[in-house]
Design an enzyme around this catalytic site. Structure first.
Site: not given
Ligand code: SAH
Length: 231
Positions: A12, A154, A198
């Site tokens: 990002e 989520i 997503d």
């Molecule tokens: N272990 C993984 C976790 C990613 S969590 C890693 O370290 O890459 C997902 C990330 O994308 C978070 O920063 C959140 O802000 C965002 N995100 C994208 N889709 C999401 C969803 N459906 N629910 C919550 N956060 C989401």
């Protein structure tokens, strides 16, 4: 005017940091802050890590050590609105913490004790400017409204419906409202920008890895457009 830019993941912010000039890096509490110029504008950029605590630590440190005039959060999110597809953009006009819940003792769901607010508002002028920069991008829907954050990925209809019913949010992510909370406490302008990676439903675990890259890039493009408008 100095703009602070925070992203949760490398993907990002990496491209922004690579494009910076006169870069100076400083590591504090495990987070690296990159100061310099981007598109000729003063910026400080940091990758905060996943979740509300990382985001809060980063925003507070950025404010105390680097004094940004405003903080933007760039990144990806799960869509909570059928109109918003992969790659579309959400610009926050307010943020909520969907996992803040003291309703068991009579408070409304999402009430942030101490602030006594459920929704933390973003400054209107900044939101308009950011949304205008978003509308310059082709083939992209731009929605302005509520972004919901919590320490949860989520990925079920049940959770998704809960957040929509309680907060009427457009997308769900894990950092924006923590950054908003810190900025609100410090009276620093902020706005959250998220591109959809997503649908926050049963397919999210498949979609997220497939689309995180194009979504992250879309949000970065918005940030670059915005920086051109900064004086
Ligand atoms: N272990 C993984 C976790 C990613 S969590 C890693 O370290 O890459 C997902 C990330 O994308 C978070 O920063 C959140 O802000 C965002 N995100 C994208 N889709 C999401 C969803 N459906 N629910 C919550 N956060 C989401």
């Amino acid at each position: 005017m100095k703009i602070g830019i925070i992203g949760a993941m490398d993907i990002e912010v990496a491209e922004l940091i690579e494009s910076m000039e006169n870069i100076k890096k400083e590591e504090i509490s495990g987070i690296t802050y990159c100061q310099g110029t981007l598109n000729g504008k003063d910026v400080v950029v940091a990758k905060c890590g996943i979740g509300k605590v990382h985001a809060a630590v980063c925003a507070q440190t950025m404010i105390l050590k680097f004094s940004p005039d405003a903080i933007l959060n760039t990144g990806v999110a799960g869509s909570l609105n059928a109109e918003l597809g992969i790659g579309d953009l959400v610009v926050s006009s307010r943020v909520v913490q969907h996992d803040f819940d003291t309703s068991g003792i009579g408070d409304p769901v999402g009430l942030i004790s101490g602030l006594n607010l459920i929704e933390i508002p973003c400054p209107e002028k900044l939101v308009e400017k950011v949304a205008d920069s978003a509308r310059e991008l082709e083939n992209t829907k731009v929605f302005t409204g509520t972004i919901a954050s919590g320490d949860q990925f989520i990925c079920s209809m049940e959770k998704k419906n809960y957040i929509v019913e309680n907060f009427n949010a457009l997308c769900a992510e894990m950092e924006g409202a923590a950054i908003g909370h810190v900025c609100y406490l410090n009276k620093v302008d902020f706005c959250i920008v998220r591109a959809i990676s997503d649908k926050a439903d049963g397919s999210a675990h498949m979609d997220f890895p497939s689309f995180v890259q194009i979504a992250a890039k879309k949000s970065i493009n918005l940030i670059n457009n915005f920086l051109k408008t900064v004086s």
